[in-house]
Motif scaffolding. Structure first.
Motif, PDB file in Angstrom:
ATOM      1  N   ARG A  12       0.767  -1.181  -0.017  1.00  0.00           N
ATOM      2  CA  ARG A  12       0.046   0.107  -0.017  1.00  0.00           C
ATOM      3  C   ARG A  12       0.929   1.207   0.188  1.00  0.00           C
ATOM      4  NH1 ARG A  12      -1.348  -0.618   6.394  1.00  0.00           N
ATOM      5  NH2 ARG A  12       0.156   0.784   7.095  1.00  0.00           N
ATOM      6  N   ASP A  33       5.589  -7.631   1.276  1.00  0.00           N
ATOM      7  CA  ASP A  33       4.955  -6.827   2.449  1.00  0.00           C
ATOM      8  C   ASP A  33       4.601  -7.895   3.401  1.00  0.00           C
ATOM      9  OD1 ASP A  33       3.158  -3.884   2.273  1.00  0.00           O
ATOM     10  OD2 ASP A  33       2.228  -5.372   3.710  1.00  0.00           O
ATOM     11  N   LEU A  34       4.052  -7.486   4.637  1.00  0.00           N
ATOM     12  CA  LEU A  34       3.404  -8.486   5.603  1.00  0.00           C
ATOM     13  C   LEU A  34       1.874  -8.918   5.347  1.00  0.00           C
ATOM     14  CD1 LEU A  34       4.817  -6.958   8.794  1.00  0.00           C
ATOM     15  CD2 LEU A  34       5.706  -8.894   7.863  1.00  0.00           C
ATOM     16  N   VAL A  60      10.686  -8.015   6.877  1.00  0.00           N
ATOM     17  CA  VAL A  60      11.945  -7.353   6.490  1.00  0.00           C
ATOM     18  C   VAL A  60      12.999  -7.191   7.652  1.00  0.00           C
ATOM     19  CG1 VAL A  60      11.464  -6.481   4.056  1.00  0.00           C
ATOM     20  CG2 VAL A  60      11.023  -5.053   6.162  1.00  0.00           C
ATOM     21  N   ILE A 109      12.572  -2.485  12.211  1.00  0.00           N
ATOM     22  CA  ILE A 109      11.906  -2.599  10.950  1.00  0.00           C
ATOM     23  C   ILE A 109      12.421  -1.438  10.051  1.00  0.00           C
ATOM     24  CG2 ILE A 109       9.649  -2.272   9.957  1.00  0.00           C
ATOM     25  CD1 ILE A 109       8.334  -3.768  12.407  1.00  0.00           C
ATOM     26  N   GLY A 182       8.778  14.556   2.522  1.00  0.00           N
ATOM     27  CA  GLY A 182       8.162  14.991   3.630  1.00  0.00           C
ATOM     28  C   GLY A 182       7.007  14.714   4.084  1.00  0.00           C
ATOM     29  N   THR A 186      -0.847   9.182   3.010  1.00  0.00           N
ATOM     30  CA  THR A 186      -0.813   7.606   3.110  1.00  0.00           C
ATOM     31  C   THR A 186      -1.403   7.088   4.503  1.00  0.00           C
ATOM     32  OG1 THR A 186       1.317   7.225   4.306  1.00  0.00           O
ATOM     33  CG2 THR A 186       1.535   7.525   1.927  1.00  0.00           C
TER      34      THR A 186
HETATM   35  P1  NAP Z   1       2.339   2.743   5.047  1.00  0.00           P
HETATM   36  O1  NAP Z   1       1.174   3.177   4.414  1.00  0.00           O
HETATM   37  O2  NAP Z   1       2.148   2.420   6.535  1.00  0.00           O
HETATM   38  O3  NAP Z   1       2.945   1.389   4.265  1.00  0.00           O
HETATM   39  C1  NAP Z   1       4.078   0.595   4.830  1.00  0.00           C
HETATM   40  C2  NAP Z   1       4.031  -0.756   4.401  1.00  0.00           C
HETATM   41  O4  NAP Z   1       5.319  -1.297   4.747  1.00  0.00           O
HETATM   42  C3  NAP Z   1       2.651  -1.442   4.779  1.00  0.00           C
HETATM   43  O5  NAP Z   1       2.245  -1.812   3.505  1.00  0.00           O
HETATM   44  C4  NAP Z   1       3.320  -2.192   5.928  1.00  0.00           C
HETATM   45  O6  NAP Z   1       2.707  -3.609   5.794  1.00  0.00           O
HETATM   46  C5  NAP Z   1       4.672  -2.633   5.320  1.00  0.00           C
HETATM   47  N1  NAP Z   1       5.633  -3.063   6.505  1.00  0.00           N
HETATM   48  C6  NAP Z   1       5.712  -2.557   7.861  1.00  0.00           C
HETATM   49  N2  NAP Z   1       6.425  -3.368   8.426  1.00  0.00           N
HETATM   50  C7  NAP Z   1       6.922  -4.224   7.545  1.00  0.00           C
HETATM   51  C8  NAP Z   1       7.848  -5.327   7.833  1.00  0.00           C
HETATM   52  N3  NAP Z   1       8.429  -5.752   8.716  1.00  0.00           N
HETATM   53  N4  NAP Z   1       8.067  -6.624   6.658  1.00  0.00           N
HETATM   54  C9  NAP Z   1       7.443  -5.897   5.603  1.00  0.00           C
HETATM   55  N5  NAP Z   1       6.714  -4.999   5.297  1.00  0.00           N
HETATM   56  C10 NAP Z   1       6.385  -4.165   6.228  1.00  0.00           C
HETATM   57  O7  NAP Z   1       3.359   3.717   4.901  1.00  0.00           O
HETATM   58  P2  NAP Z   1       3.952   4.990   3.747  1.00  0.00           P
HETATM   59  O8  NAP Z   1       3.464   6.210   4.202  1.00  0.00           O
HETATM   60  O9  NAP Z   1       3.724   4.326   2.567  1.00  0.00           O
HETATM   61  O10 NAP Z   1       5.539   4.666   3.973  1.00  0.00           O
HETATM   62  C11 NAP Z   1       6.492   4.202   3.214  1.00  0.00           C
HETATM   63  C12 NAP Z   1       7.910   4.431   3.505  1.00  0.00           C
HETATM   64  O11 NAP Z   1       7.778   6.006   3.217  1.00  0.00           O
HETATM   65  C13 NAP Z   1       8.295   4.336   5.096  1.00  0.00           C
HETATM   66  O12 NAP Z   1       9.514   3.920   4.993  1.00  0.00           O
HETATM   67  C14 NAP Z   1       7.824   5.657   5.588  1.00  0.00           C
HETATM   68  O13 NAP Z   1       8.684   5.816   6.884  1.00  0.00           O
HETATM   69  C15 NAP Z   1       8.509   6.661   4.578  1.00  0.00           C
HETATM   70  N6  NAP Z   1       7.929   7.837   4.662  1.00  0.00           N
HETATM   71  C16 NAP Z   1       6.632   8.141   4.609  1.00  0.00           C
HETATM   72  C17 NAP Z   1       6.447   9.688   4.788  1.00  0.00           C
HETATM   73  C18 NAP Z   1       4.843   9.930   4.839  1.00  0.00           C
HETATM   74  O14 NAP Z   1       4.495  11.073   4.966  1.00  0.00           O
HETATM   75  N7  NAP Z   1       3.840   9.115   4.437  1.00  0.00           N
HETATM   76  C19 NAP Z   1       7.172  10.498   4.997  1.00  0.00           C
HETATM   77  C20 NAP Z   1       8.512  10.219   4.977  1.00  0.00           C
HETATM   78  C21 NAP Z   1       8.979   8.978   4.714  1.00  0.00           C
HETATM   79  P3  NAP Z   1       1.266  -4.040   6.836  1.00  0.00           P
HETATM   80  O15 NAP Z   1       0.383  -2.951   6.565  1.00  0.00           O
HETATM   81  O16 NAP Z   1       1.133  -5.587   6.895  1.00  0.00           O
HETATM   82  O17 NAP Z   1       2.137  -3.481   8.445  1.00  0.00           O
END
Ligand code: NAP
Length: 243
Positions: A12, A33-34, A60, A109, A182, A186
């Motif tokens: 996602r 993914d999980l 991971v 993680i 930034g 999501t």
């Molecule tokens: P998200 O919607 O929460 O998606 C993260 C995905 O990673 C989820 O599908 C989750 O699966 C999976 N995941 C979590 N733990 C895992 C594990 N141990 N092994 C395999 N998969 C795992 O987050 P996002 O906003 O798309 O963020 C993606 C990346 O961008 C992250 O590294 C985040 O820190 C970074 N980021 C995001 C933002 C923001 O504003 N959104 C800003 C800066 C950086 P489950 O649903 O099964 O847990």
């Protein structure tokens, strides 16, 4: 020759959008993914673009699970051209109240996963004499953020890791870069309290929130030929938050 991209946390949010963009760029996709249901939805979206896609449920942060998964991806696709270390979590709270398990889980993680995946995949890339490793850091790994000591430490760790890895692997034809998003809309940011959301949004010079597509565009650039002379860099995609 078919090109393969391996994206973690691709069920996602940003990870799914990165997979879609790389599939549009012509990459076959190995998605991790999980959550199996989320993975199945991402797979259908990639296949609709006419690319091969296989999914791998694994944690991971576990080196054993990653090693097994990477072995399987190599067997299924024959090569790995691009690794995107995207999986990540938040467990926010002020340091005074932060539980040790919230510190450990976020570091495990968000950061150990990058060590696990990069180590396993770079062995394959070294034999290929080419590859790109792109890790998703965060603006808070550069600027810090109250309530996110664990998360910002993990993301700052990714930045240091990326620079060291770039120096280790440059002579083997492998580039390593990081993207620092930034505030992106999501499921991860949806759960932030409104006050925190408003505070973040007020810090964006361009005046609007980022989308997963903004991050995926930058990953696409780093995965492609147009960035062939770029390694060891952190590119902020944040509407100007960190400058
Ligand atoms: P998200 O919607 O929460 O998606 C993260 C995905 O990673 C989820 O599908 C989750 O699966 C999976 N995941 C979590 N733990 C895992 C594990 N141990 N092994 C395999 N998969 C795992 O987050 P996002 O906003 O798309 O963020 C993606 C990346 O961008 C992250 O590294 C985040 O820190 C970074 N980021 C995001 C933002 C923001 O504003 N959104 C800003 C800066 C950086 P489950 O649903 O099964 O847990």
């Amino acid at each position: 020759m078919e090109k393969t991209a391996f994206i973690t946390g691709a069920g996602r949010g940003i990870g799914r959008q990165i997979a879609i963009r790389l599939a549009e760029d012509g990459f076959d996709c190995a998605l991790n993914d999980l959550n199996e249901n989320d993975l199945a939805e991402s797979k259908a979206l990639i296949e609709a673009l006419g690319r091969k896609c296989m999914v791998y449920k694994a944690d991971v942060s576990s080196s054993a699970e990653v090693e097994e998964m990477v072995k399987q991806i190599h067997a299924d696709f024959g090569r790995i051209d691009v690794l995107v270390n995207n999986a990540g979590i938040t467990r926010d709270g002020l340091l005074m109240r932060m539980k040790e398990e919230d510190w450990d889980n976020v570091l495990r993680i968000n950061l150990k996963s990058v060590y696990n995946c990069s180590k396993s995949v770079s062995k394959i890339m070294m034999k290929q004499k080419s590859g790109r490793i792109i890790s998703i850091a965060s603006v808070v790994g550069i600027m810090g953020n109250a309530g996110q000591c664990n998360y910002s430490a993990s993301k700052a760790g990714i930045i240091g890791f990326t620079k060291s890895l770039a120096k280790e692997l440059a002579s083997r034809g492998i580039r390593a870069n990081a993207v620092a998003p930034g505030y992106v809309q999501t499921p991860m940011t949806e759960k932030l309290p409104q006050e925190a959301k408003d505070k973040l949004a007020a810090q964006i010079p361009l005046g609007y929130l980022g989308t997963p597509e903004h991050i995926a565009s930058c990953v696409s650039f780093l995965a492609g030929k147009d960035s062939e002379y770029i390694t060891g860099q952190v590119i902020s995609v944040d509407g100007g938050m960190a400058m």
